[in-house]
Design an enzyme around this catalytic site. Structure first.
Site, short mmCIF file in Angstrom:
data_model
loop_
_atom_site.label_atom_id
_atom_site.label_comp_id
_atom_site.label_asym_id
_atom_site.label_seq_id
_atom_site.Cartn_x
_atom_site.Cartn_y
_atom_site.Cartn_z
N THR A 124 21.07 115.65 8.31
CA THR A 124 20.28 114.21 7.74
C THR A 124 20.91 113.67 6.16
O THR A 124 21.96 114.25 5.86
CB THR A 124 18.89 114.49 7.39
OG1 THR A 124 18.25 113.16 7.22
CG2 THR A 124 18.36 115.35 6.36
N ASN A 125 20.41 112.65 5.79
CA ASN A 125 21.04 112.02 4.56
C ASN A 125 19.86 112.21 3.58
O ASN A 125 18.47 111.85 3.99
CB ASN A 125 21.26 110.43 4.62
CG ASN A 125 22.54 110.36 5.14
OD1 ASN A 125 23.58 111.19 5.10
ND2 ASN A 125 23.17 109.02 5.73
N ALA A 126 19.93 112.28 2.33
CA ALA A 126 18.96 112.37 1.25
C ALA A 126 18.46 110.83 1.11
O ALA A 126 19.27 110.13 0.79
CB ALA A 126 19.52 112.70 -0.15
N ALA A 141 19.63 104.87 4.92
CA ALA A 141 20.57 105.82 4.89
C ALA A 141 21.05 106.46 6.23
O ALA A 141 20.77 107.45 6.69
CB ALA A 141 20.24 106.88 3.92
N VAL A 142 21.79 105.67 7.06
CA VAL A 142 22.03 106.18 8.56
C VAL A 142 22.97 107.18 8.64
O VAL A 142 24.07 107.28 7.58
CB VAL A 142 22.72 105.02 9.44
CG1 VAL A 142 22.85 105.45 10.71
CG2 VAL A 142 21.76 103.71 9.06
#
Ligand code: CTP
Length: 301
Positions: free
Chosen positions: A109-111, A176-177
């Site tokens: 995932t992204n932060a 934030a894909v």
């Protein structure tokens, strides 16, 4: 004497933190000062806080519900006073991270807390727009008066955006894909083997914003760029690469998870620093900028 909007907002902010010590930390003052301020605001607003003497402001369910209702009412009052620069427009916003499963318990995932995207959705709704918010996994309450679609993966977000983009006037892509998903995802939990890490095969996810911007009769597209360095250089390159009229750029290390941010806008006329401040205030400035660009476009037609 009636309380001002500013005083009511200050009151809601202190109450919203949930405890005197959290409010004190947030405001950078002692708990005694917060307690005094609350006392003064209670007197001025003609209300009484539950649990103030126990130093927990919203400890009980009843108290939490009461304060939630107060915050909603205050949000509506604030919304009422915002200029209706997007009246009649349909706005689509993506927010938060996406999650790409590796196995049933692990993800890439992204932060991203989703706070900036939620602030943009709220600001658009305050400006009179009909708003659809497509959100990745976040722990945020839905701002009043908008439609929310929850998704998990980039592909799910892409599908939801495809379904809504055609009927939108404006698309603000704040999410934030995750740039990659796991090609060799497995159905059962990968067991740990000493000294041997699993090998992940990554494939690129679709670029949702670039896809929307390429459509015939595309909505007015706004991108977000969270960079770690060379903000202007990366922002200008990204705006051109994605083929979008407006890009909002910030430094990731200053923005992620925080309630404040510092944003610079990049468009055909150059760069426009919006300064630093609470995300909702920056979102309102962004909305005003979008409305002005759209009005200028309309005049040229
Ligand atoms: N974006 C998107 N779909 C993706 C990746 C990004 O819609 N698969 C959107 C984001 O929502 C944001 C903008 O594109 O509005 C820029 O995202 P960013 O991750 O900064 O750009 P990338 O193109 O992924 O470039 P890089 O990661 O190399 O900085």
């Amino acid at each position: 004497m009636a309380a001002s909007l500013h005083q009511m907002t200050a009151f809601a902010k202190i109450v919203g933190t949930g405890s005197l010590s959290a409010a004190a930390r947030e405001l950078g003052v002692s708990t005694a000062v917060v307690s005094r301020k609350l006392g003064a605001l209670e007197a001025r607003l003609g209300v009484r806080l539950l649990n103030r003497t126990t130093r927990r402001i919203a400890l009980t369910d009843e108290g939490a519900r009461y304060h939630e209702a107060c915050l909603r009412i205050l949000a509506e009052i604030e919304a009422f006073f915002q200029p209706k620069s997007l009246a009649g427009k349909r706005v689509l916003v993506t927010a938060g991270p996406t999650e790409e499963p590796i196995d049933p318990v692990r993800v890439i995932t992204n932060a991203s807390s989703g706070k900036m995207g939620f602030a943009v959705a709220r600001a658009a709704r305050e400006a009179g727009a009909e708003v659809t918010l497509i959100s990745g996994p976040v722990a945020l309450a839905t701002p009043a008066g908008l439609a929310r679609v929850d998704v998990r993966t980039a592909q799910e977000m892409f599908d939801a955006v495809k379904a809504a983009a055609g009927s939108s006037d404006i698309f603000v892509s704040v999410a934030a894909v995750s740039d990659y998903r796991v090609a060799n995802r497995v159905a059962q939990k990968i067991k740990k083997r000493a000294g041997e890490g699993p090998r992940l095969e990554l494939v690129e996810n679709p670029d949702i914003l670039a896809w929307v911007a390429k459509q015939r009769a595309a909505p007015f597209c706004v991108g977000f760029a969270a960079e770690s360095e060379k903000l202007g250089e990366h922002a200008r390159e990204k705006r051109a690469r994605k083929g979008i009229p407006l890009l909002a750029a910030n430094l990731a290390q200053e923005a992620i998870g925080s309630d404040d941010n510092a944003i610079t806008l990049f468009d055909d006329n150059g760069e426009h620093p919006l300064g630093r401040g609470p995300k909702i205030e920056l979102a309102r400035k962004l909305v005003a900028h979008v409305a002005a660009l759209m009005a200028a476009r309309q005049r040229r037609r």
